[in-house]
Design an enzyme around this catalytic site. Structure first.
Site, short mmCIF file in Angstrom:
data_model
loop_
_atom_site.label_atom_id
_atom_site.label_comp_id
_atom_site.label_asym_id
_atom_site.label_seq_id
_atom_site.Cartn_x
_atom_site.Cartn_y
_atom_site.Cartn_z
N SER A 64 32.49 21.56 -77.46
CA SER A 64 33.29 20.54 -78.16
C SER A 64 33.00 20.48 -79.65
O SER A 64 33.57 19.66 -80.37
CB SER A 64 33.06 19.17 -77.52
N LYS A 86 51.36 21.78 -85.85
CA LYS A 86 52.32 22.46 -86.72
C LYS A 86 52.35 21.70 -88.02
O LYS A 86 52.80 20.55 -88.07
CB LYS A 86 53.71 22.49 -86.07
N TYR A 108 38.69 14.21 -78.35
CA TYR A 108 38.64 15.18 -77.25
C TYR A 108 37.36 16.02 -77.29
O TYR A 108 37.29 17.07 -76.66
CB TYR A 108 39.89 16.06 -77.27
N GLU A 127 42.84 23.26 -81.51
CA GLU A 127 44.09 22.91 -80.83
C GLU A 127 43.99 23.01 -79.31
O GLU A 127 43.67 24.05 -78.76
CB GLU A 127 45.23 23.83 -81.31
#
EC number: 2.6.1.85
Length: 453
Positions: A36, A274, A43, A258
């Site tokens: 991580s 994006k 996240y 991502e």
């Protein structure tokens, strides 16, 4: 079907537990780490360490080899179907546990070119990196480091105490420091990039496509241990979807910001990136940069195209009416760049598996363009070499039904003393050539320069 959960023992907490244990395993083929990245990110909760798989699946082109102890089977069936059959054959389905997202199962690499098995694509780009299109191990044990609960859990579907003894008996063997032995070189000149950019523009203006991701690839030679390079990069880049995979042929070092697709207890989430602007040293100027990205009509348009594409891909397998977009155009800061991110959620029907979801959306739309298949055809025509591991996915499909995968951007492939790193950007009708060219450097300059030190 066994619904037994794995045996779990708790080891002593240390924040660097994943690196501490993996450092002794990093030389073993099929040793893999999902990390991580110590990122300040919602996240960045779990690190996962695996090694010594009970079975491996490697796909080269049309053939998938399944190796189980002494038995090797070769098949030309759909690789994700083969993977699902192997998972089903294990006959293990532990109950969902939110604190143990991976309870054994499949973990590894799904390279960009695996997409050729699901879509009919031209074969123009040179295939010069001899790594598998898919390299996945089936693991009956894992070490899970939970940075939220501050726990280190060793789980196993076999003798967990024997696995602990094995893990603690592994010796750390000092390796040669990682060093680049040449400068980085691109696979295209500035002029060649310009020619390819203008070809993309022609396709866009003729209505062939409305976004194409065009990349250049950097290459250098090196000596020493790739794991040492990953440790250095991981500390500096703090990416929530980082990974190190030791394959039989080479190593993958991923510093990905991502998420591709999460499927947690049948709840689906994808978070396409994006839109990118570099971070600035002055905090006030950097804040203005974030606002500029948030308000950029071009970046919002690019992002929305991919949101629509991902909604469509996921909608192919999701429960009808369950696809939602709870977050649109959120700016997330990373050490080198600001990114524009959106979130799409949905529900996976009971009769389908995470592998069905992966197939429906692979490879991720954020790194192809839209419409996806036409964009992939143009990429194969214009990029000199196949993408291989880059722009694929790294992640797991757990015995419990969970899946979490990254998009392998900011990802290096190291093989036979050569290391490769690519960067691209989504080109739309109003893109400016110089800005797009510069964006490819903004994304990976930090990584390339760190390895030059």
């Amino acid at each position: 079907m066994k619904t037994l959960s794995p045996a779990v023992i708790t080891l002593l907490w240390r924040q660097d537990a994943a690196e501490f244990y993996f450092s002794r395993l990093s030389h073993l083929p099929w040793a893999m780490l999902l990390h991580s990245g110590y990122a300040d990110h919602p996240y960045s909760r779990f690190d996962i360490v695996v090694a010594e798989p009970i079975c491996t699946l490697t796909t080269f082109g049309k053939e998938t080899v399944v190796s189980e102890s002494e038995k090797r089977t070769t098949t030309t069936d759909d690789p994700l179907q083969v993977l699902q059959q192997v998972l089903d054959r294990a006959d293990i389905r532990p109950t969902h546990n939110e604190d143990l997202p991976f309870q054994g199962g499949a973990l590894g690499l799904f390279g960009y070119d695996l997409g050729r098995r699901f879509e009919s694509l031209p074969e123009i780009a040179e295939q010069d990196i001899v790594l598998p299109d898919m390299a996945v191990g089936i693991y009956d044990w894992a070490l899970i480091v939970d940075h939220q609960r501050h726990t280190v859990s060793l789980l196993s579907h076999n003798d967990v105490n024997a696995r602990r003894a094995w893990l603690e008996s592994q010796q750390f063997s000092p390796q040669e420091d990682f060093t680049l032995t040449s400068d980085w070189q691109s696979n295209m000149t500035r002029e060649q990039y310009g020619e390819k950019f203008r070809q993309v523009q022609e396709y866009l203006h003729s209505g062939d496509c409305y976004q194409v991701n065009l990349a250049q690839r950097f290459h250098a030679t090196y000596s020493g241990d790739e794991w040492q390079a990953f440790l250095q990069l991981n500390q500096a880049n703090r990416a929530p979807f980082s990974a190190f995979l030791r394959l039989e042929q080479g190593a993958i070092l991923s510093l990905s910001p991502e998420r591709f697709i999460l499927c947690d207890n049948s709840e689906i989430q994808t978070r396409p990136i994006k839109g990118t602007l570099p971070r600035l040293p002055d905090p006030q100027e950097d804040s203005k940069q974030a606002v500029k990205l948030a308000n950029s009509a071009k970046d919002r348009a690019e992002n929305l195209m991919i949101v629509d594409l991902m909604r469509n891909d996921i909608g192919r397998v999701a429960v009808a009416g369950s696809v939602k977009v709870p977050e649109l155009f959120v700016v997330e800061p990373f050490p080198a760049v600001h990114h524009l991110v959106s979130t799409i959620t949905a529900q996976l029907p009971e009769q389908l598996h995470a592998s069905d979801l992966l197939r429906a959306a692979f490879p991720g739309g954020s790194i192809t363009g839209a419409p996806k298949v036409r964009a992939m055809e143009i990429i194969d025509e214009l990029e000199p070499q196949r993408r291989n591991a880059w722009c694929g996915s790294i992640g797991y499909l757990s015995f419990c039904g969970n899946m979490d995968t990254s998009i392998t951007i900011r990802t290096l492939t190291a093989i036979n003393g050569q290391i490769f790193c690519s960067a691209g950007g989504g080109i739309v009708a109003d893109s400016q050539e110089e800005a797009e060219y510069q964006e490819t450097f903004d994304k990976v300059n930090r990584i390339l320069k760190q390895l030059e030190k």
